[in-house]
Design a protein around this motif. Structure first.
Motif, short mmCIF file in Angstrom:
data_model
loop_
_atom_site.label_atom_id
_atom_site.label_comp_id
_atom_site.label_asym_id
_atom_site.label_seq_id
_atom_site.Cartn_x
_atom_site.Cartn_y
_atom_site.Cartn_z
N ALA A 124 -22.90 -34.04 7.36
CA ALA A 124 -23.25 -34.67 6.09
C ALA A 124 -23.13 -33.62 4.99
CB ALA A 124 -24.68 -35.20 6.14
N TRP A 125 -22.56 -34.01 3.86
CA TRP A 125 -22.31 -33.07 2.77
C TRP A 125 -23.16 -33.38 1.55
CZ3 TRP A 125 -19.51 -28.85 3.66
CH2 TRP A 125 -18.60 -28.85 4.74
N ASP A 126 -24.10 -34.31 1.71
CA ASP A 126 -24.89 -34.70 0.54
C ASP A 126 -26.37 -34.74 0.89
OD1 ASP A 126 -24.83 -36.83 2.23
OD2 ASP A 126 -24.47 -38.33 0.67
N THR A 127 -26.81 -33.79 1.72
CA THR A 127 -28.23 -33.78 2.10
C THR A 127 -29.13 -33.57 0.87
OG1 THR A 127 -28.14 -31.42 2.56
CG2 THR A 127 -27.71 -32.90 4.39
N GLY A 128 -28.64 -32.77 -0.09
CA GLY A 128 -29.41 -32.55 -1.31
C GLY A 128 -29.58 -33.85 -2.08
N ARG A 129 -28.51 -34.62 -2.16
CA ARG A 129 -28.59 -35.87 -2.91
C ARG A 129 -29.49 -36.87 -2.18
NH1 ARG A 129 -22.93 -37.98 -4.13
NH2 ARG A 129 -22.89 -36.19 -5.56
N ARG A 135 -32.98 -35.94 -2.81
CA ARG A 135 -33.33 -36.34 -4.17
C ARG A 135 -33.65 -37.82 -4.24
NH1 ARG A 135 -32.66 -36.16 -9.60
NH2 ARG A 135 -31.55 -37.94 -10.43
N PHE A 184 -28.04 -29.99 -11.84
CA PHE A 184 -26.68 -30.04 -11.30
C PHE A 184 -26.63 -29.63 -9.82
CE2 PHE A 184 -24.60 -29.57 -15.76
CZ PHE A 184 -24.81 -30.92 -15.98
N LYS A 185 -27.77 -29.29 -9.25
CA LYS A 185 -27.79 -29.07 -7.80
C LYS A 185 -28.69 -30.12 -7.15
CE LYS A 185 -25.58 -26.62 -4.82
NZ LYS A 185 -25.65 -27.76 -3.95
N GLN A 186 -28.70 -31.30 -7.74
CA GLN A 186 -29.41 -32.46 -7.18
C GLN A 186 -30.92 -32.25 -7.12
OE1 GLN A 186 -26.39 -31.52 -4.84
NE2 GLN A 186 -25.46 -32.33 -6.70
N GLY A 187 -31.41 -31.40 -8.00
CA GLY A 187 -32.86 -31.22 -8.07
C GLY A 187 -33.50 -32.24 -8.99
N ILE A 188 -34.81 -32.09 -9.14
CA ILE A 188 -35.58 -33.04 -9.95
C ILE A 188 -36.17 -32.31 -11.16
CG2 ILE A 188 -37.60 -34.57 -9.94
CD1 ILE A 188 -36.51 -35.71 -7.59
#
Lengths: 556, 556
Positions: free
Chosen positions: A12-17, A20, A183-187
């Protein structure tokens, strides 16, 4: 050995998203659109944060997300624990409370100021696991590499319902913190003084902001750069006279940064008076990377200063800056615009001189603001107080410093940043400023730090100014000469008394050391009548009453 | 001597704002709201600009405001003259046409690339008055001090009617240029590919933008960072193997920047193959400050790379980056977000290694990409290829480099940035890379430059890698040793042949010089089968066909 490139990756390449989205879903019940009631702020933080998160809780040099700090400190430590705090300023009691409660465990920061003593105790007691004490540019840089925040808790003057933020003069660190986080899928959560239909200008676009909380009280700002002229001493006036004649005039320094102390405040107050005598207007101190120091007002009003870009604002200066757009950077709404990262870069690469004070200097010229029981942090001084080897544009001041540093005629001529320490030989409580060993060396051993906290390393320092004179370290050719040049201006401190008198006299003959009389300065002339303003009230008058000093500086 | 602070100043303090209002009034007849028809763009520029203005006409490393450049070049030189161009890239023919026509006179820039030869001719011919050749961070910094633009001509993918700009992956220099201009009462004009009702995300808030022109053609972007694996030579593979074993593994380098050349592309392509053999995954090359190099795709897909922050984008990489948000910084719209200033700061302060190639190196380790008839400019390499003295956080790589540089045990331990030059001893057309004197020294004399254009100064370089081995300059204790270490890896160039063989053998015994066999590397193993991708098509396959290479790289 040749890998098969056409095997699809199972990863998976979108664990950060995904993370979020889960966090936003948990928080949804506390929000109407982006708006969260202040009573729900702690619940919001508990819903959005995860144990071990990197969190930036602004925490700047001046402005504080103080309401969000209090809310976070009230969170349940069984829910929220082991946070990694990555923020420039640890200046509120709540910042340390987080560690006491176990909500936070690890710390990477830059400046502690009033919490320096409490921080040292917390480090010694093991409550805080220290990453590093950074300089500002360094910490902001790591936000994009290995200290990217998962959550940013920011602070603005107002917001609209779309989350567009108006910070006005108090922008400071926020744009870079928010860019790295959003921009790094943070809050991103902002506390604001008020909600409005339309913000006066957009300092941060709303699509980078997830939640807005209208705080019950206006956010706190520390008046960190206000120096009362009444407290400038005659010794400080003398060191300022030396700096003006022996450095500013000598090198033709036009682009510069001033530190926070009284010595540089004295320089600012001597420009329209003492420096005027020598016809230096327009030839020195025209362009600043500087916070809006109230003590700069007389030099601005008399036409000395042509442009100022600022790291942040200063309490009480808003109306004055709004009325002086030719000098300050101001937005289309008329109010000042600051940016700490841009201004630190400007101070590093686009100025020819950094001048600041310090608490301790050793015989190698290393300086520190750390004492045995306080960790003050670095702030931005080490960024600006260093020679940027990536600079490639010439200026007269920079080239002259480079020629002085060169031994003979080098094949490749280079310039050199002027880095000046301006101090009195004895500081507060008559502690000697010059010491054989910095307290920070001992402290580093006690606290098992990777590096002793050194503010500016000796090899970056070009001049040391004291009431005894100026040591020009650029002209020293050996380590021994350098040490004697420093001892030669260290006055009656033990470091000064241990000088080799013959070498020091020789250095003076070579103009490596210059005494006040060598520069045509009579120490008896150093008195308060030279100051363009002698009180906070004088500064107000100079400003046409646009400067509105904070109450604690109003002693009338 | 005490000045009267209560005499009101007769001076105007808003001349910049007045000038701005006059310019906007002159331009009003060409605009509906903020929108200007592309046919009116030249008239708009003639109305808004004033002779002598400082103008930033982006002009970045990659994206170009090419339509506005053409419009400005068509302006009437009796109306628009003597502009002072302050922009990072001089890369289009139109940028130089401005000077030929007399519309522009003075130039401060950073990178010229394809216009390097024409620029050298224009400087020699006196058409251009040169301010300085800057590094990126340096030029951006001066925007806030003494090179603030009066007018910025920027470029975006789309805009809405309020002037909100979407740049997507191609943000690059724009935010800093626009902030400096808009907040100093300057004028901001954007060319956009299309007007939309709502931008996918706000990269620049509309209240900083005065005019928007929908350009008749999509703006140009240079695919500057695409290296075809098929063109990587076996010598470059050998130097890459040396770097991986002798530097990356040796120091445990995790945070880094790579230059633009084939040597570093070879390193990227060897990570999943050659470096994998030594169990280095997760231990080296995990966090990058880097443009989205297509040759990094195999290392990303195999889990080597954990995070990349980028200066700008790369043609064809948009869909791939959108699908890899865990690796790249991406906005809430899903597309990548770049920022040249932030990423340069990250490369300067938050990485432990810069490695890049160069055209010439002298025996003192100074390097240059300038040749007798070309001025290529610096870009960002000198920022990242320098030791930032304002860094205060430790890492294993940085501390080890610092220990090696220290002579004995210093009282104050410090770290050191690794700055590596990786070259073949003979470059294109078999010109020797190692030369007794850089061509730039001669060029500086011919063109009367203040400073010879040096890319990285020798005292910042820590290692030089060639096919003959690695010279570790940190371990050299004298200037002579340093020179011999460099000659000792300079191969059969005249510089290499002039080595002192006895000293070089001694340096090898001390591991200052390490030959391939000293690192367990057989040069015969350096062949293309080691590359994780051997063609652009391989890179496409690795990306699951998300990478869409520009036509000129498609040779099938």
């Amino acid at each position: 050995m040749h890998l098969q490139p056409n095997v699809p990756s199972p990863r998976a390449w979108d664990t950060g998203r995904q993370s979020r989205e889960q966090r936003l879903a948990s928080a949804a019940r506390f929000a109407r659109g982006k708006l969260v009631a202040h009573q729900d702020a702690t619940s919001l933080l508990e819903a959005v944060l995860r144990p071990g998160d990197r969190v930036c809780l602004e925490g700047d040099n001046q402005k504080q997300a103080d309401f969000l700090a209090r809310c976070l400190a009230q969170a349940d430590p069984t829910v929220l624990r082991d946070l990694h705090i990555v923020q420039s300023g640890i200046v509120l009691a709540e910042h340390l409370d987080l560690f006491e409660a176990g909500i936070a465990r690890k710390l990477d920061f830059s400046y502690s100021g009033p919490q320096g003593a409490a921080l040292a105790r917390a480090l010694a007691g093991g409550t805080i696991e220290l990453g590093a004490i950074h300089t500002y540019l360094e910490l902001f840089s790591r936000y994009f590499v290995d200290l990217t925040p998962h959550v940013a808790l920011t602070v603005a003057r107002c917001a609209d319902r779309d989350g567009n933020l108006y910070m006005g003069p108090n922008t400071e660190d926020s744009p870079v913190v928010i860019e790295a986080t959003a921009f790094k899928q943070g809050i991103v959560i902002a506390q604001v003084n008020e909600l409005v239909d339309k913000v006066p200008r957009v300092d941060v676009p709303g699509d980078r902001v997830d939640f807005v909380v209208e705080a019950p009280e206006t956010f706190y700002v520390e008046p960190l750069f206000t120096r009362d002229p009444a407290q400038v001493t005659e010794t400080q006036i003398l060191t300022a006279m030396l700096a003006i004649r022996g450095i500013y005039e000598e090198y033709g320094v036009r682009r510069l940064n001033h530190g926070i102390g009284f010595n540089t405040a004295a320089i600012e107050l001597l420009l329209p008076t003492y420096a005027e005598r020598f016809g230096l207007k327009g030839r020195i101190a025209t362009h600043f990377a500087l916070n809006p120091h109230p003590t700069l007002i007389p030099a601005i009003e008399t036409g000395w200063v042509q442009q100022v870009h600022s790291f942040g604002s200063e309490v009480g200066m808003d109306a004055y800056m709004r009325a002086r757009p030719d000098i300050f950077f101001t937005g289309r709404d008329g109010s000042m615009a600051s940016n700490r990262l841009y201004c630190q870069a400007a101070g590093l690469y686009a100025t020819d001189l950094f001048i600041g004070s310090t608490l301790q200097i050793d015989p190698q010229g290393n300086s520190s603001t750390v004492t045995r029981d306080r960790i003050a942090g670095f702030g931005g001084a080490p960024n600006m107080g260093s020679d940027p080897h990536g600079r490639r544009h010439a200026s007269d001041a920079w080239m002259k410093a480079g020629r002085e540093a060169a031994d003979g005629t080098p094949a490749l001529p280079r310039g050199r940043k002027l880095v000046v320490q301006i101090v009195e030989t004895f500081g507060d409580k008559l502690d000697p400023t010059f010491v054989e060993q910095l307290d920070s060396v001992q402290l580093a051993e006690t606290l098992h730090l990777d590096l002793p906290p050194v503010m500016i390393y000796g090899d970056d320092v070009t001049h040391i100014v004291t009431e005894e004179g100026i040591a020009n370290l650029l002209l020293c050719r050996t380590a021994y000469e350098r040490e004697q040049a420093i001892r030669g201006v260290a006055g009656y401190t033990p470091v000064g008394r241990a000088r080799d008198r013959r070498v020091v006299e020789d250095l003076r003959a070579r103009k490596v050391i210059r005494r006040p009389e060598d520069l045509g300065i009579d120490p008896l002339d150093a008195n308060k009548s030279l100051l363009a303003a002698r009180s906070i009230k004088d500064l107000m008058r100079w400003s046409g009453n646009l400067y509105d000093p904070p109450r604690k500086f109003r002693n009338w």
